[in-house]
Design a protein around this motif. Structure first.
Motif, PDB file in Angstrom:
ATOM      1  N   ALA A  38       4.941  28.775 -44.515  1.00  0.00           N
ATOM      2  CA  ALA A  38       5.607  27.629 -43.921  1.00  0.00           C
ATOM      3  C   ALA A  38       4.659  26.424 -43.852  1.00  0.00           C
ATOM      4  O   ALA A  38       5.060  25.286 -44.132  1.00  0.00           O
ATOM      5  CB  ALA A  38       6.114  27.983 -42.522  1.00  0.00           C
ATOM      6  N   ILE A  39       3.408  26.669 -43.479  1.00  0.00           N
ATOM      7  CA  ILE A  39       2.433  25.574 -43.414  1.00  0.00           C
ATOM      8  C   ILE A  39       2.193  24.980 -44.802  1.00  0.00           C
ATOM      9  O   ILE A  39       2.162  23.753 -44.976  1.00  0.00           O
ATOM     10  CB  ILE A  39       1.117  26.075 -42.796  1.00  0.00           C
ATOM     11  N   ALA A  42       5.157  23.002 -45.743  1.00  0.00           N
ATOM     12  CA  ALA A  42       5.207  21.760 -44.972  1.00  0.00           C
ATOM     13  C   ALA A  42       4.286  20.711 -45.582  1.00  0.00           C
ATOM     14  O   ALA A  42       4.654  19.529 -45.687  1.00  0.00           O
ATOM     15  CB  ALA A  42       4.830  22.032 -43.520  1.00  0.00           C
ATOM     16  N   LEU A  43       3.089  21.130 -45.989  1.00  0.00           N
ATOM     17  CA  LEU A  43       2.163  20.190 -46.619  1.00  0.00           C
ATOM     18  C   LEU A  43       2.724  19.661 -47.932  1.00  0.00           C
ATOM     19  O   LEU A  43       2.629  18.459 -48.235  1.00  0.00           O
ATOM     20  CB  LEU A  43       0.808  20.864 -46.845  1.00  0.00           C
ATOM     21  N   LEU A  45       5.930  19.473 -48.818  1.00  0.00           N
ATOM     22  CA  LEU A  45       7.043  18.572 -48.531  1.00  0.00           C
ATOM     23  C   LEU A  45       6.547  17.245 -47.962  1.00  0.00           C
ATOM     24  O   LEU A  45       7.134  16.185 -48.250  1.00  0.00           O
ATOM     25  CB  LEU A  45       8.006  19.248 -47.548  1.00  0.00           C
ATOM     26  N   LEU A  46       5.478  17.299 -47.160  1.00  0.00           N
ATOM     27  CA  LEU A  46       4.929  16.066 -46.608  1.00  0.00           C
ATOM     28  C   LEU A  46       4.392  15.161 -47.714  1.00  0.00           C
ATOM     29  O   LEU A  46       4.658  13.940 -47.736  1.00  0.00           O
ATOM     30  CB  LEU A  46       3.828  16.392 -45.606  1.00  0.00           C
ATOM     31  N   GLU A 162      12.574  17.915 -44.584  1.00  0.00           N
ATOM     32  CA  GLU A 162      11.346  18.707 -44.473  1.00  0.00           C
ATOM     33  C   GLU A 162      11.506  19.812 -43.440  1.00  0.00           C
ATOM     34  O   GLU A 162      11.150  20.960 -43.694  1.00  0.00           O
ATOM     35  CB  GLU A 162      10.178  17.802 -44.096  1.00  0.00           C
ATOM     36  N   PHE A 163      12.068  19.471 -42.282  1.00  0.00           N
ATOM     37  CA  PHE A 163      12.269  20.490 -41.258  1.00  0.00           C
ATOM     38  C   PHE A 163      13.226  21.577 -41.736  1.00  0.00           C
ATOM     39  O   PHE A 163      13.006  22.773 -41.501  1.00  0.00           O
ATOM     40  CB  PHE A 163      12.787  19.853 -39.971  1.00  0.00           C
ATOM     41  N   ILE A 166      11.434  23.695 -44.290  1.00  0.00           N
ATOM     42  CA  ILE A 166      10.455  24.590 -43.658  1.00  0.00           C
ATOM     43  C   ILE A 166      11.159  25.762 -42.981  1.00  0.00           C
ATOM     44  O   ILE A 166      10.739  26.921 -43.109  1.00  0.00           O
ATOM     45  CB  ILE A 166       9.599  23.803 -42.646  1.00  0.00           C
ATOM     46  N   SER A 169      12.674  28.053 -45.724  1.00  0.00           N
ATOM     47  CA  SER A 169      11.636  28.781 -46.451  1.00  0.00           C
ATOM     48  C   SER A 169      10.960  29.815 -45.561  1.00  0.00           C
ATOM     49  O   SER A 169      10.624  30.910 -46.006  1.00  0.00           O
ATOM     50  CB  SER A 169      10.596  27.809 -46.998  1.00  0.00           C
ATOM     51  N   THR A 170      10.771  29.466 -44.283  1.00  0.00           N
ATOM     52  CA  THR A 170      10.167  30.440 -43.365  1.00  0.00           C
ATOM     53  C   THR A 170      11.047  31.666 -43.236  1.00  0.00           C
ATOM     54  O   THR A 170      10.562  32.805 -43.256  1.00  0.00           O
ATOM     55  CB  THR A 170       9.947  29.784 -41.994  1.00  0.00           C
TER      56      THR A 170
END
Length: 421
Positions: A38-39, A42-43, A45-46, A162-163, A166, A169-170
């Motif tokens: 997830a991290i 997130a990176l 997607l950011l 993004e949320f 995440i 995907s999580t």
């Protein structure tokens, strides 16, 4: 009386602490993997979101500048500007005129250098182009509020995407991780079960073998040759029993480890081989073993070593629990759907209170002449072999009138699952 006992699912109270600990570690590893994924996502997607925002802002700025240049080049009066714009003109005679809606300080921009500037008047934000055209000096102000509102909507959409990405995907990674570690958890359970079975089942015969060998070593010089020979034969029997037990444990572990291969097996010929192999031992106990074939062939698809071990276990169990003068009968029958191998005896039968634990590993029945009735891993293994072949084991018994075990297997090879021999 027929029973088909299905194993009850283990509960938290009945599962070993080591197994629970393994599962806890695996679940923790799965959660950690999901968090790391997830991290990382997130990176990613950011970075993608920032890149999209920057590209959109750049394209939008170019469009604004192009629009301002076009308006300046054609501006000849201030009365009819395009929507969202304000025009200020100074003609060649020095007269300055501002269009409707112009900020009070807009007239000051006429004296500013040529080029693009940012201008704020209170809460309003403008993009301004100051340039000369054929009618004089022109100042065009473009209200940026609609463009900024669009950028805010884009940022909101990117953040929501993004949320959502995440979270999705999580969840997916968590589910896939659980599925991927499930075989490892099952392998650990099988390993612990095999070690527990082996240690539990081998402890007693190894103790007997060690004790017999120790006594023989101490008394060898004082024993008659015939007694020494008898003791050595006992050692050979003990080692043979240990070898058979190890084969049972390995077969049980292989059945639980997963399906692999199968072959056509003629169970009628196999039962005849088993009858011939146990006849000598049965005769030494005063027991007769007969074979009845209701069909010339009875072919199933499966593992011949596993099926032979299962039927041999039923026959050995029957021979062991029949009094001298008794009889054990192996009957092979088949129809279009099933092959049935039935082993009946004229022994002491099975008490009703023992039926529920008949196929429990290491369980012992009531005492009988010659020793306790021991079900152990033998009958448990028979049930596992039957289940691995898509079949089942049926039991009939009347206390004091013998017992009958029927191994029922699919005759159609397409119904029989693959198993590891």
């Amino acid at each position: 009386m027929r029973t088909r006992r299905r194993g009850r699912p283990p509960t938290l109270a009945t599962r070993p602490a080591a197994v629970i600990g393994d599962e806890h570690l695996l679940r923790r590893a799965g959660r950690l993997a999901a968090l790391q994924s997830a991290i990382a996502l997130a990176l990613v997607l950011l970075v993608v979101g920032v890149a999209v925002f920057l590209v959109d802002s750049r394209v939008q700025s170019r469009q604004i500048d192009t629009q301002l240049r076009s308006i300046v080049a054609t501006a000849e009066d201030v009365d009819d500007p395009p929507p969202g714009t304000v025009i200020v003109l100074r003609d060649h005679d020095g007269a300055t005129e501002a269009g409707p809606g112009a900020p009070p300080r807009a007239l000051e921009l006429v004296d500013a250098p040529n080029g693009f500037v940012e201008f704020r008047d209170g809460d309003r934000h403008f993009r301004v182009l100051v340039a000369d055209n054929s009618y004089g000096r022109a100042v065009v102000l473009l209200d940026l509020e609609p463009f900024e509102a669009g950028r805010d909507r884009l940022l909101t959409a990117l953040a929501l995407a993004e949320f959502a990405g995440i979270a999705a995907s999580t969840l997916v990674v968590f589910l896939l991780t659980r599925r991927s570690i499930r075989p490892l958890s099952q392998a650990l359970s099988l390993q612990r079960r095999f070690v527990a079975d082996a240690s539990h089942e081998l402890r007693a015969p190894l103790t007997v073998l060690h004790t017999r060998a120790q006594l023989l070593a101490r008394r060898a010089g004082r024993l008659e040759p015939s007694e020494v020979s008898r003791q050595l034969e006992g050692l050979v029997d003990d080692t043979r029993a240990l070898s058979e037990l190890v084969e049972d444990l390995l077969l049980s572990a292989s059945l639980e480890s997963g399906p692999d291969a199968r072959e056509p097996v003629d169970t009628a010929d196999m039962c005849e081989e088993i009858r011939d192999s146990v006849s000598a031992h049965a005769q030494s106990l005063g027991v007769t073993v007969d074979l009845e074939r209701d069909t010339a062939t009875a072919v199933v698809s499966g593992s011949r070593p596993a099926l032979r071990r299962a039927v041999h276990g039923l026959v050995d169990n029957a021979v062991t629990h029949v009094r001298p003068g008794g009889r054990v009968t192996i009957r092979v029958a088949a129809d279009a759907e099933y092959v049935r191998i039935t082993v009946t005896d004229t022994g002491i039968g099975i008490p009703p209170q023992q039926m529920q634990r008949l196929f429990t590993r290491f369980a012992h029945g009531p005492d009988r002449p010659g020793g306790p009735r021991r079900y152990g891993i033998g009958l448990a293994l028979v049930r596992e072999v039957a289940a691995a072949h898509g079949g089942r084991v049926l039991v009939e018994s009347r206390e004091g009138h013998g017992a009958g075990f029927t191994l029922e297997l699919p005759a159609d090879s397409q119904k029989a699952p693959r198993i590891r021999p």
